[in-house]
Design an enzyme around this catalytic site. Structure first.
Site, PDB file in Angstrom:
ATOM      1  N   LYS A  82       0.843  -1.209   0.000  1.00 17.58           N
ATOM      2  CA  LYS A  82       0.000   0.000   0.000  1.00 17.58           C
ATOM      3  C   LYS A  82       0.881   1.263   0.000  1.00 17.58           C
ATOM      4  O   LYS A  82       2.103   1.171   0.219  1.00 17.58           O
ATOM      5  CB  LYS A  82      -0.905  -0.008   1.237  1.00 17.58           C
ATOM      6  CG  LYS A  82      -0.145   0.065   2.560  1.00 17.58           C
ATOM      7  CD  LYS A  82      -1.063  -0.225   3.750  1.00 17.58           C
ATOM      8  CE  LYS A  82      -0.282  -0.235   5.047  1.00 17.58           C
ATOM      9  NZ  LYS A  82      -1.090  -0.716   6.184  1.00 17.58           N
ATOM     10  N   TYR A 117      18.611  28.753   8.311  1.00 16.47           N
ATOM     11  CA  TYR A 117      17.411  29.487   8.699  1.00 16.47           C
ATOM     12  C   TYR A 117      17.189  29.428  10.219  1.00 16.47           C
ATOM     13  O   TYR A 117      17.428  28.381  10.840  1.00 16.47           O
ATOM     14  CB  TYR A 117      16.178  28.892   8.018  1.00 16.47           C
ATOM     15  CG  TYR A 117      16.090  29.141   6.537  1.00 16.47           C
ATOM     16  CD1 TYR A 117      16.092  30.438   6.019  1.00 16.47           C
ATOM     17  CD2 TYR A 117      15.989  28.076   5.645  1.00 16.47           C
ATOM     18  CE1 TYR A 117      15.989  30.660   4.659  1.00 16.47           C
ATOM     19  CE2 TYR A 117      15.882  28.294   4.274  1.00 16.47           C
ATOM     20  CZ  TYR A 117      15.888  29.592   3.792  1.00 16.47           C
ATOM     21  OH  TYR A 117      15.778  29.807   2.442  1.00 16.47           O
TER      22      TYR A 117
HETATM   23  C1  PLP Z   1      -0.395  -1.742   6.839  1.00 19.54           C
HETATM   24  C2  PLP Z   1      -0.994  -3.014   7.282  1.00 19.54           C
HETATM   25  C3  PLP Z   1      -0.201  -4.149   7.427  1.00 19.54           C
HETATM   26  C4  PLP Z   1       1.317  -4.131   7.309  1.00 19.54           C
HETATM   27  O1  PLP Z   1       1.821  -3.579   8.504  1.00 19.54           O
HETATM   28  P1  PLP Z   1       3.395  -3.421   8.782  1.00 19.54           P
HETATM   29  O2  PLP Z   1       3.450  -2.927  10.175  1.00 19.54           O
HETATM   30  O3  PLP Z   1       3.890  -2.403   7.802  1.00 19.54           O
HETATM   31  O4  PLP Z   1       4.015  -4.741   8.581  1.00 19.54           O
HETATM   32  C5  PLP Z   1      -0.824  -5.345   7.753  1.00 19.54           C
HETATM   33  N1  PLP Z   1      -2.167  -5.390   7.936  1.00 19.54           N
HETATM   34  C6  PLP Z   1      -2.957  -4.303   7.813  1.00 19.54           C
HETATM   35  C7  PLP Z   1      -4.416  -4.444   8.030  1.00 19.54           C
HETATM   36  C8  PLP Z   1      -2.407  -3.082   7.498  1.00 19.54           C
HETATM   37  O5  PLP Z   1      -3.189  -2.009   7.395  1.00 19.54           O
END
Ligand code: PLP
Length: 337
Positions: A35, A256
């Protein structure tokens, strides 16, 4: 001069991290969570790299899934979030997308869908994260409703998500595992609990399906040191070069707001990368940076496309020298902390 700022993506490292995730739970099926543009590493490229070995991918939403389908990715894709509108259910059927149902209304939308070919769905259960998921006591009724409708293809994977698995000393994860096991005991369905942290630090959470994300990119999923860090390989290396060097006197300031002040005569290297390139604008004075392989520290505020680094202790620094902001030798977790 072309911009020397680069994010180098090591696809061999991605493959190696995925293999490590699988090796922790050899009898599980391990889907790759890609994702958010594969956590910023490029979803299509990462999907192509892993497609032959993964059973499925996980993405947040329909737009992310369609980007993969349009690029020719054929493996099943689990939507971790979905609207369950009629359009979205049709699109899921057409494009081979799996749905996560986490509201009673989702179950109704699936079960009441007009006569079509059945969909594949996971059922998400809230065991304490209190973000998504149905109440544990509803599990059996919801499964029955889905199976009776004939609109969902068995098996229905039962899933939950951890709130504090990144801390191996926090017993809340054990509570979540217990609640989940109790809620799903009579269902006779495959289950899925582990994100990366679960997979690494909570053996009791490894199950028929695991869902690692962050570890695939080489970052430790844990908030405390763990031996897995030595076996993960960073997929992204953010790098650039020194474009200016200057000596300043004790008492002079850099950048800055003038919030870094030299306590001794100092050498400051200006590096061609800044917050417009994705380097965090809130990185404070002292944030580690590798100059020519040597550790140095950020001096002064991050600018839009430049940073300043105190290289007083690295006298051999020259214009054009390579700088690593994170990657090999400088874990992104350390920079993030
Ligand atoms: C993002 C997500 C994962 C992966 O989590 P990580 O901590 O990046 O391994 C797994 N299950 C769900 C439902 C998620 O939203």
């Amino acid at each position: 001069m072309s911009n020397p700022a680069r994010a180098i993506i090591d696809l061999g490292a991605l493959r190696s991290n995925y293999e490590l995730a699988c090796s922790l739970a050899p009898s599980s099926r391990t889907l790759a969570v890609i994702k958010a543009n594969a956590y910023g590493h490029g979803a299509v490229t990462c999907a192509r790299t892993l497609e032959e070995t993964v059973p499925a991918f996980g993405v947040c939403c329909m737009e992310e899934a369609m980007e993969l389908r349009e690029a020719g990715i054929r493996k099943p894709i689990l939507l971790l979030r979905a609207s369950f509108s009629a359009d979205e259910l049709d699109a899921a059927a057409e494009h081979g997308l799996w749905l996560s149902a986490y509201e009673e209304a989702h179950v109704e939308a699936l079960a009441g869908r007009p006569g079509h070919e059945p969909l594949t769905a996971w059922l998400k259960i809230d065991t304490g994260m209190h973000r998504l998921g149905i109440r544990p006591e509803l599990v059996n009724a919801m499964i029955q409703r889905l199976l009776d409708s004939g609109k969902v293809r068995p098996p229905i994977v039962l899933a939950t998500h951890f709130a504090a698995a990144d801390d191996p000393a926090n017993s809340f994860t054990d509570e979540q595992i217990d609640r989940f096991r109790t809620a799903t005991r009579d269902a006779g369905m495959p289950v899925s609990m582990a994100n990366s942290a679960g997979l690494v630090a909570w053996p009791g959470s490894r199950a028929e399906w695991n869902r690692p994300g962050i570890m695939l990119y080489g970052a430790s999923p844990l908030s405390t040191p763990h031996e897995v860090e030595d076996r993960l390989r960073p997929v992204m290396q953010l790098e650039s070069r020194v474009i200016a060097l200057r000596r300043i006197e004790a008492g002079e300031t850099v950048g800055y707001t003038r919030n870094w002040r030299a306590t001794q005569p100092s050498v400051i290297a200006t590096v061609a990368i800044g917050y417009a390139d994705g380097y965090p604008r809130h990185a404070p004075n002292g944030t580690p940076v590798l100059v020519n392989g040597h550790r140095a520290r950020l001096a002064g505020r991050v600018s839009m496309d430049m940073i300043s680094v105190d290289v007083t202790d690295i006298p051999e620094t020259r214009l054009g020298d390579p700088v690593v902001l994170w990657g090999r030798g400088l874990p992104v977790n350390e920079v993030a902390a």
